[in-house]
Design a protein around this motif. Structure first.
Motif, PDB file in Angstrom:
ATOM      1  N   UNK A  37     -96.707  71.144  49.378  1.00 56.21           N
ATOM      2  CA  UNK A  37     -97.039  72.525  49.759  1.00 56.21           C
ATOM      3  C   UNK A  37     -98.483  72.906  49.454  1.00 56.21           C
ATOM      4  N   UNK A  38     -99.212  72.078  48.724  1.00 52.90           N
ATOM      5  CA  UNK A  38    -100.620  72.370  48.442  1.00 52.90           C
ATOM      6  C   UNK A  38    -101.509  72.087  49.641  1.00 52.90           C
ATOM      7  N   UNK A  39    -100.950  71.471  50.674  1.00 55.87           N
ATOM      8  CA  UNK A  39    -101.702  71.148  51.890  1.00 55.87           C
ATOM      9  C   UNK A  39    -101.315  72.085  53.020  1.00 55.87           C
ATOM     10  N   UNK A  40    -102.296  72.446  53.821  1.00 60.94           N
ATOM     11  CA  UNK A  40    -102.019  73.148  55.064  1.00 60.94           C
ATOM     12  C   UNK A  40    -103.144  72.872  56.049  1.00 60.94           C
ATOM     13  N   UNK A  41    -102.842  73.019  57.323  1.00 57.09           N
ATOM     14  CA  UNK A  41    -103.853  72.802  58.351  1.00 57.09           C
ATOM     15  C   UNK A  41    -104.652  74.078  58.535  1.00 57.09           C
ATOM     16  N   UNK A  42    -105.978  73.960  58.429  1.00 60.45           N
ATOM     17  CA  UNK A  42    -106.854  75.122  58.577  1.00 60.45           C
ATOM     18  C   UNK A  42    -106.955  75.524  60.034  1.00 60.45           C
ATOM     19  N   UNK A  43    -107.181  76.786  60.270  1.00 58.57           N
ATOM     20  CA  UNK A  43    -107.355  77.268  61.631  1.00 58.57           C
ATOM     21  C   UNK A  43    -108.685  76.766  62.182  1.00 58.57           C
ATOM     22  N   UNK A  44    -108.741  76.627  63.489  1.00 65.02           N
ATOM     23  CA  UNK A  44    -109.942  76.079  64.118  1.00 65.02           C
ATOM     24  C   UNK A  44    -111.152  76.968  63.909  1.00 65.02           C
ATOM     25  N   UNK A  45    -110.932  78.302  63.794  1.00 64.40           N
ATOM     26  CA  UNK A  45    -112.070  79.207  63.645  1.00 64.40           C
ATOM     27  C   UNK A  45    -112.500  79.373  62.203  1.00 64.40           C
ATOM     28  N   UNK A  46    -111.849  78.621  61.294  1.00 65.53           N
ATOM     29  CA  UNK A  46    -112.216  78.703  59.884  1.00 65.53           C
ATOM     30  C   UNK A  46    -113.336  77.727  59.608  1.00 65.53           C
TER      31      UNK A  46
ATOM     32  N   UNK B 290    -101.089  70.636  39.585  1.00 60.19           N
ATOM     33  CA  UNK B 290    -101.997  69.527  39.263  1.00 60.19           C
ATOM     34  C   UNK B 290    -101.569  68.261  40.005  1.00 60.19           C
ATOM     35  N   UNK B 291    -100.269  67.975  39.972  1.00 60.12           N
ATOM     36  CA  UNK B 291     -99.772  66.793  40.661  1.00 60.12           C
ATOM     37  C   UNK B 291     -99.970  66.906  42.177  1.00 60.12           C
ATOM     38  N   UNK B 292     -99.681  68.088  42.713  1.00 53.85           N
ATOM     39  CA  UNK B 292     -99.818  68.275  44.151  1.00 53.85           C
ATOM     40  C   UNK B 292    -101.279  68.255  44.584  1.00 53.85           C
TER      41      UNK B 292
ATOM     42  N   UNK C 299    -102.921  65.815  47.175  1.00 54.81           N
ATOM     43  CA  UNK C 299    -103.630  66.382  48.316  1.00 54.81           C
ATOM     44  C   UNK C 299    -105.036  65.798  48.435  1.00 54.81           C
ATOM     45  N   UNK C 300    -105.718  65.705  47.289  1.00 58.68           N
ATOM     46  CA  UNK C 300    -107.085  65.179  47.308  1.00 58.68           C
ATOM     47  C   UNK C 300    -107.087  63.721  47.759  1.00 58.68           C
TER      48      UNK C 300
END
Length: 487
Positions: A44-53, A330-332, A336-337
């Motif tokens: 859940x620490x990951x998400x796809x950023x919007x194109x306009x971001x 921390x684990x997530x 993610x990194x």
């Protein structure tokens, strides 16, 4: 007597990040999208950023957490390590994709279809047949392969019926049920124990009064070996017929299907997926421009919810719940990194590899002519990119490129080399193309033998042995001269 001693040893071990990278590199676009969706669900620490971001998400994080009046929190890890980053690696925006990528739709189409087993079972239940015979017929249907053939021995089926169904019967009875019930079902040819029987079952369904059909049935029944070996003269002499009569009979046989079960789904639900190119190659003003499919370059960031949790934790050091949440984060964040770094490396590796391939095969991408393909092996690309050969192999595995001349399988661009009479190195693919052209133009009544092909290719400057011709012919799925003969 036991002795203790020290020993220094050097060894190599792949880090988890490297293992993750190797797995990601060999995935084609569809598999990569599935892997990305799975990771987004699990982390859940990951998400796809919007194109306009376009702004740096982590620079805004740094401003949010700067508070001179806030006392530092002593924990078993440094929260700021996961909040601040001088060179944020979470932003993975990239322009290495084509503006036309929206044309590629990766939706998987789920289609329900009736299997061959269900289709035949429905029919057999409409037949007037005894209960035990029905069970035997159903068991026979269940033993048919996807092509509609019964590949198993009748004796083995009799034994299985006794052990698994409790039905004690004879070989003759099972054969009788097979021939009088199962083989009478639709489609014609189902339940055959071989190609000859399959074709005969189909031809017998046709009007026997037709001369061509009757001759075709006789040939299949009595001259099948001569037919498969294309001994046409033997068949003509046997039935004392004209060549035109044989042509008509062969035309009837060519209309028969060798795989009557091929039109049915092997499963109730099948997934039809079109090929999604992993690379897009454009040609502009004589220049070849390689790009990644945009689906291979997602922009990821840490979710806003996790930023809020970290903000709360950084201001509240006494809450055990927040501490446990931070340990989870921390684990997530670690995962993610690692994941985003692996994606960045994947993009760079894919782009460098396709750039090297384009450099090698520039003429081919401009002209689209396979004869312009240059000899290229994995080591050639590895030398240009600096990657290991195994990495290049993973990159080209199951990958496709959308070119001005159609979609190309990357592995088809690789080939060994041979030296022609002029001392130039030519691609084996070029030789195969010439071989295919020569065979396509041959007189089908008198096909060229491998020895004749050696002579012709030698005249064109390709001095290769007969066994090499045979090898290339087999790779091109071209039969021997005798089997290429036509009337």
């Amino acid at each position: 007597m036991l002795k203790q001693h020290l020993q220094l040893k050097l060894g190599q071990k792949l880090a988890p990040q490297q293992i993750q990278l190797m797995k990601l590199i060999q995935l084609h676009t569809l598999e990569f999208e599935e892997e990305l969706e799975r990771e987004l669900e699990e982390n859940p620490a990951l998400e796809i950023a919007k194109e306009d971001s376009k702004e740096d998400e982590y620079s805004s994080l740094e401003d949010a957490y700067q508070d001179e009046g806030t006392e530092s929190i002593e924990t078993d890890f440094d929260v700021n390590e996961y909040i601040y980053d001088d060179e944020p690696s979470y932003k993975t925006a990239s322009s290495n994709y084509s503006p036309d990528d929206e044309e590629f739709d990766n939706e998987s189409l789920l289609t329900e279809g009736q299997s061959l087993y269900d289709y035949l079972t429905e029919q057999i239940h409409l037949v007037n047949i005894g209960d035990e015979d029905l069970k035997i017929a159903e068991y026979l249907i269940g033993n048919l392969d996807t092509d509609g053939y019964l590949r198993r021995e009748i004796k083995s089926i009799v034994d299985d019926l006794a052990f698994s169904q409790g039905i004690y019967t004879t070989k003759e009875r099972v054969e009788d049920i097979l021939e009088n019930y199962v083989q009478k079902l639709d489609p014609p040819g189902v339940g055959a124990r071989g190609l000859q029987e399959c074709l005969l079952l189909q031809i017998e369904k046709k009007v026997s009064s037709d001369k061509a059909v009757s001759l075709a049935a006789n040939i299949l029944r009595h001259q099948f070996e001569a037919l498969t070996n294309k001994h046409y003269n033997k068949i003509i002499q046997k039935y004392d017929i004209e060549e035109e009569d044989l042509k008509d009979a062969l035309d009837e046989i060519s209309k028969l299907s060798p795989k009557v079960g091929g039109n049915f789904d092997t499963q109730t639900i099948t997934i039809n997926q079109e090929i999604i190119p992993d690379f897009v190659i454009q040609v502009k003003d004589g220049q070849v421009i390689p790009m990644l499919n945009s689906k291979n370059a997602p922009t990821l960031r840490v979710s806003e919810e996790y930023k809020d949790i970290l903000t709360t934790y950084s201001h509240d050091k006494n809450s055990s719940e927040h501490k446990q949440a931070a340990l989870f984060i921390k684990q997530k964040l670690d995962a993610a990194k690692w994941y985003i770094d692996a994606i960045n490396q994947r993009q760079n590796t894919l782009l460098q590899t396709i750039t090297a391939i384009v450099k090698f095969q520039k003429d081919y991408f401009i002209t689209g002519d396979e004869k312009s393909l240059k000899p290229m092996i994995l080591k050639d690309v590895a030398d240009i990119t600096g990657f290991d050969i195994s990495t290049i192999s993973r990159v080209v595995k199951s990958k496709y490129a959308d070119t001005p001349n159609g979609i190309v399988y990357l592995k088809d661009l690789f080939s060994d080399s041979l030296t022609n009479d002029d001392g130039e190195e030519v691609s084996t693919k070029e030789i195969k193309t010439h071989l295919q052209e020569v065979i396509s133009k041959e007189n089908k009544r008198k096909p060229l033998t491998d020895d004749a092909l050696v002579v012709i290719l030698k005249e064109q400057g390709y001095n290769i042995a007969r066994r090499t011709i045979a090898k290339y012919r087999e790779q091109l799925n071209i039969p021997v001269a005798r089997l290429r003969k036509e009337l």
